[in-house]
Enzyme design. Sequence first.
Site, PDB file in Angstrom:
ATOM      1  N   LYS A   3      15.372  -0.430   4.293  1.00 49.67           N
ATOM      2  CA  LYS A   3      14.763   0.138   3.076  1.00 49.67           C
ATOM      3  C   LYS A   3      14.910   1.673   3.052  1.00 49.67           C
ATOM      4  CE  LYS A   3      12.054   0.620  -0.517  1.00 49.67           C
ATOM      5  NZ  LYS A   3      12.647   0.498  -1.851  1.00 49.67           N
TER       6      LYS A   3
ATOM      7  N   THR B 241       6.535   0.537   1.865  1.00 46.63           N
ATOM      8  CA  THR B 241       7.628   1.215   2.582  1.00 46.63           C
ATOM      9  C   THR B 241       6.997   2.184   3.575  1.00 46.63           C
ATOM     10  OG1 THR B 241       8.934   1.130   0.562  1.00 46.63           O
ATOM     11  CG2 THR B 241       9.746   2.549   2.328  1.00 46.63           C
TER      12      THR B 241
ATOM     13  N   LEU C 233       0.836  -1.208   0.000  1.00 51.74           N
ATOM     14  CA  LEU C 233       0.000   0.000   0.000  1.00 51.74           C
ATOM     15  C   LEU C 233       0.866   1.252   0.000  1.00 51.74           C
ATOM     16  CD1 LEU C 233      -2.507  -1.319   2.693  1.00 51.74           C
ATOM     17  CD2 LEU C 233      -2.836  -1.280   0.213  1.00 51.74           C
ATOM     18  N   PRO C 234       0.289   2.409  -0.344  1.00 48.73           N
ATOM     19  CA  PRO C 234       1.101   3.620  -0.468  1.00 48.73           C
ATOM     20  C   PRO C 234       1.854   4.042   0.792  1.00 48.73           C
ATOM     21  CG  PRO C 234      -1.005   3.913  -1.584  1.00 48.73           C
ATOM     22  CD  PRO C 234      -1.077   2.605  -0.855  1.00 48.73           C
TER      23      PRO C 234
ATOM     24  N   LYS D 241       8.276  10.752   0.383  1.00 46.70           N
ATOM     25  CA  LYS D 241       7.803  10.099   1.626  1.00 46.70           C
ATOM     26  C   LYS D 241       8.954   9.339   2.283  1.00 46.70           C
ATOM     27  CE  LYS D 241       5.824   6.106   0.606  1.00 46.70           C
ATOM     28  NZ  LYS D 241       6.227   4.774   0.868  1.00 46.70           N
TER      29      LYS D 241
END
Length: 307
Positions: A174, A99, A68-69, A249
């Site tokens: 990540k 992420t 998901l975003p 983000k």
Amino acid sequence: MTALSTIAFLGLGNMGLPMVRNLVKAGFAVRTYDLSAEAIATAERDGARGAPSMQAAVADVDCVFTMLPTGVDVEGVYRGPAGLLATTRPGALLVDSSTISSAISRTLAAEALAAGRVMLDAPVSGGTPGAHAGTLTFMVGGDPAEVERIRPVLEAMGKRIVHVGPNGAGHTAKLCNNMLSGACMIATTEALALGEANGLDPQVLSEVLRTSSGGNYALEKYSPYPGIMPNVPSSNGYKGGFRSDFQLKDMRLAKQLAAQMRVRTTIGDIACDLFELHCRSGYAKADYSSIIAQLMTVAGDPGVDWS
Ligand code: NAD
């Protein structure tokens, strides 16, 4: 150790759809759900089973993936009476490949344990080309025995499965990676702009840099300059791929982590600011390699309104 055979996959975007395709190819029974009916229909054409709701997709499966975003989206699908922590079968393995912040992920993992479920964070690197080719790198955080249980499933979508530590550690790895890849992408576009302004052909220069000490992922596999590589967003009007607002983000999350631990990340911070400017100038939804348009004129410049 019981094998995992039925999988639900939530989030069928640029990454989720090709990941589902590879799971189906490897013989897993996959149920899918997305807010977009069109995305569900595409996954069905690829051999997955679409579901009318998230709850219908996750009921009775062994394992649920989320792609998901943002962290807010992940918290939204995990919590509440209709969320994964309440509606999956007890013992289900919940794997988040989005992420998001390591702290949110650690909190959700503790909530999962309290609710009788197990959570792993397994964010990925390799971008959309890696998702299509099934060559992603998974950076996994959580219980080592559960990581071994999920390994055959991850191997259907990726080439390198690395257990990096306890819950949240996958996201930390990540975020380190994306701070670095964002900075490298900007540095690469600066080198190309400098060369072109001095009369060099960007294609010839890219080849020289790729095989020299400046070589990096952008030059090797994800050229920001159009026409050099056929299957990357720069050769497709900067559509698909990895949105600039997602890059922002991740760089913001990396910046927060650095501030919390008092680590100086000067280049990462500057790169974060440059991506913020890029998003604000109308490129938020364009692939992150479109940051080249801040420095030089490129064919298919997505200087249209992308927001
Ligand atoms: P995307 O925007 O293409 O896809 C996200 C999908 O999630 C969309 O189809 C959306 O409809 C769906 N969605 C949103 N909320 C939902 C909900 N509540 N229930 C079901 N579906 C929902 O994004 P993407 O590029 O596939 O990236 C997904 C995640 O992976 C992000 O966290 C991103 O940072 C990360 N990531 C992306 C890439 C890349 O190259 N695109 C690479 C590595 C990691």
